[in-house]
Write a protein that holds these residues in place. Sequence first.
Motif, PDB file in Angstrom:
ATOM      1  N   UNK A  30      21.117 -65.401  15.182  1.00  0.00           N
ATOM      2  CA  UNK A  30      20.160 -65.153  14.096  1.00  0.00           C
ATOM      3  C   UNK A  30      19.842 -66.394  13.253  1.00  0.00           C
ATOM      4  N   UNK A  31      20.823 -67.241  12.997  1.00  0.00           N
ATOM      5  CA  UNK A  31      20.562 -68.456  12.215  1.00  0.00           C
ATOM      6  C   UNK A  31      19.615 -69.388  12.952  1.00  0.00           C
ATOM      7  N   UNK A  32      19.771 -69.491  14.267  1.00  0.00           N
ATOM      8  CA  UNK A  32      18.861 -70.321  15.065  1.00  0.00           C
ATOM      9  C   UNK A  32      17.486 -69.671  15.167  1.00  0.00           C
ATOM     10  N   UNK A  33      17.443 -68.360  15.363  1.00  0.00           N
ATOM     11  CA  UNK A  33      16.152 -67.669  15.451  1.00  0.00           C
ATOM     12  C   UNK A  33      15.315 -67.929  14.200  1.00  0.00           C
ATOM     13  N   UNK A  34      15.927 -67.826  13.061  1.00  0.00           N
ATOM     14  CA  UNK A  34      15.237 -68.033  11.780  1.00  0.00           C
ATOM     15  C   UNK A  34      14.626 -69.439  11.703  1.00  0.00           C
ATOM     16  N   UNK A  35      15.206 -70.387  12.398  1.00  0.00           N
ATOM     17  CA  UNK A  35      14.754 -71.772  12.325  1.00  0.00           C
ATOM     18  C   UNK A  35      13.534 -72.077  13.193  1.00  0.00           C
ATOM     19  N   UNK A  36      13.184 -71.171  14.139  1.00  0.00           N
ATOM     20  CA  UNK A  36      12.064 -71.499  15.026  1.00  0.00           C
ATOM     21  C   UNK A  36      11.161 -70.325  15.389  1.00  0.00           C
ATOM     22  N   UNK A  37      11.649 -69.097  15.361  1.00  0.00           N
ATOM     23  CA  UNK A  37      10.865 -67.966  15.861  1.00  0.00           C
ATOM     24  C   UNK A  37      10.158 -67.233  14.719  1.00  0.00           C
ATOM     25  N   UNK A  38       9.269 -66.292  15.039  1.00  0.00           N
ATOM     26  CA  UNK A  38       8.588 -65.547  13.984  1.00  0.00           C
ATOM     27  C   UNK A  38       9.462 -64.458  13.363  1.00  0.00           C
ATOM     28  N   UNK A  39      10.686 -64.329  13.839  1.00  0.00           N
ATOM     29  CA  UNK A  39      11.575 -63.280  13.352  1.00  0.00           C
ATOM     30  C   UNK A  39      13.021 -63.755  13.380  1.00  0.00           C
ATOM     31  N   UNK A  40      13.857 -62.986  12.718  1.00  0.00           N
ATOM     32  CA  UNK A  40      15.291 -63.165  12.840  1.00  0.00           C
ATOM     33  C   UNK A  40      15.880 -61.794  13.174  1.00  0.00           C
ATOM     34  N   UNK A  41      17.153 -61.766  13.508  1.00  0.00           N
ATOM     35  CA  UNK A  41      17.798 -60.516  13.921  1.00  0.00           C
ATOM     36  C   UNK A  41      18.968 -60.211  13.002  1.00  0.00           C
ATOM     37  N   UNK A  42      19.330 -58.943  12.941  1.00  0.00           N
ATOM     38  CA  UNK A  42      20.458 -58.537  12.107  1.00  0.00           C
ATOM     39  C   UNK A  42      21.802 -58.793  12.795  1.00  0.00           C
ATOM     40  N   UNK A  43      21.755 -59.241  14.063  1.00  0.00           N
ATOM     41  CA  UNK A  43      22.987 -59.551  14.798  1.00  0.00           C
ATOM     42  C   UNK A  43      22.642 -60.500  15.936  1.00  0.00           C
ATOM     43  N   UNK A  44      23.664 -61.029  16.560  1.00  0.00           N
ATOM     44  CA  UNK A  44      23.458 -61.869  17.732  1.00  0.00           C
ATOM     45  C   UNK A  44      22.847 -61.010  18.836  1.00  0.00           C
ATOM     46  N   UNK A  45      21.784 -61.503  19.451  1.00  0.00           N
ATOM     47  CA  UNK A  45      21.089 -60.748  20.498  1.00  0.00           C
ATOM     48  C   UNK A  45      21.710 -60.940  21.875  1.00  0.00           C
ATOM     49  N   UNK A  46      22.822 -61.625  21.953  1.00  0.00           N
ATOM     50  CA  UNK A  46      23.469 -61.904  23.230  1.00  0.00           C
ATOM     51  C   UNK A  46      24.273 -60.762  23.811  1.00  0.00           C
ATOM     52  N   UNK A  47      24.197 -59.572  23.208  1.00  0.00           N
ATOM     53  CA  UNK A  47      24.901 -58.394  23.720  1.00  0.00           C
ATOM     54  C   UNK A  47      23.949 -57.211  23.759  1.00  0.00           C
ATOM     55  N   UNK A  48      24.092 -56.372  24.777  1.00  0.00           N
ATOM     56  CA  UNK A  48      23.263 -55.175  24.935  1.00  0.00           C
ATOM     57  C   UNK A  48      23.522 -54.212  23.777  1.00  0.00           C
ATOM     58  N   UNK A  49      22.459 -53.540  23.321  1.00  0.00           N
ATOM     59  CA  UNK A  49      22.590 -52.538  22.271  1.00  0.00           C
ATOM     60  C   UNK A  49      21.468 -52.618  21.258  1.00  0.00           C
ATOM     61  N   UNK A  50      21.556 -51.765  20.253  1.00  0.00           N
ATOM     62  CA  UNK A  50      20.536 -51.718  19.214  1.00  0.00           C
ATOM     63  C   UNK A  50      20.656 -52.911  18.280  1.00  0.00           C
ATOM     64  N   UNK A  51      19.498 -53.352  17.804  1.00  0.00           N
ATOM     65  CA  UNK A  51      19.416 -54.448  16.842  1.00  0.00           C
ATOM     66  C   UNK A  51      18.190 -54.185  15.978  1.00  0.00           C
ATOM     67  N   UNK A  52      17.980 -55.049  15.018  1.00  0.00           N
ATOM     68  CA  UNK A  52      16.811 -54.948  14.165  1.00  0.00           C
ATOM     69  C   UNK A  52      16.255 -56.346  13.968  1.00  0.00           C
TER      70      UNK A  52
END
Length: 184
Positions: A45-67
């Motif tokens: 999420x910290x890296x996503x915030x630095x380049x993408x149009x969104x960030x995530x509430x958790x690491x996206x490297x695992x299967x399951x629900x996220x926001x």
Amino acid sequence: MSPSEADTGPLAQVDCQRDAGGWTLVFVRELPQPPERVWDVLTDPAHLRAWSPYTANRNLGEVGDASLSMLDSEQPDIPTTVTRAEPPHVLEYSWQLEQFGPSALRWELEPSAGGTRLTLRRTIRDQDWISKIAAGWHLCLFVAERLLQGQPIAPIIGKAALGHGWEELHIAYATRLHISRGDP
């Protein structure tokens, strides 16, 4: 050379494919870092915030629900499901946005002689959005590459993208993909 090429590099290799879910943009870019480094930028999420149009509430490297939270709007969090996570090679997740309907992203990372061959597959229902989405990902991945090189710059999202050649990129990708440009 157009202003967008001078500022954000050459156009990516792209294709547009019709499938059961609508249309899929296939966007391929070479990055000079190994897949493990690219994976971290796509999932943390910290890296996503630095380049993408969104960030995530958790690491996206695992299967399951996220926001996901869009950085350039006050839109409520977007329920997302990570359906496949095979570090550092395949990351797949889906969500639904009002303007796009159901949407899926699939990131494929392959080692290459220069580092990583990144293939993004973005599926949406309306083909008219494909070149716009290609222009947006072009800018986002330019910022991600700078981050990976240790030379971070601010994300180029929302209205800021217009000042970085988004319109020229949108037109160039529409031409390359042989699709209507639609309204910007």
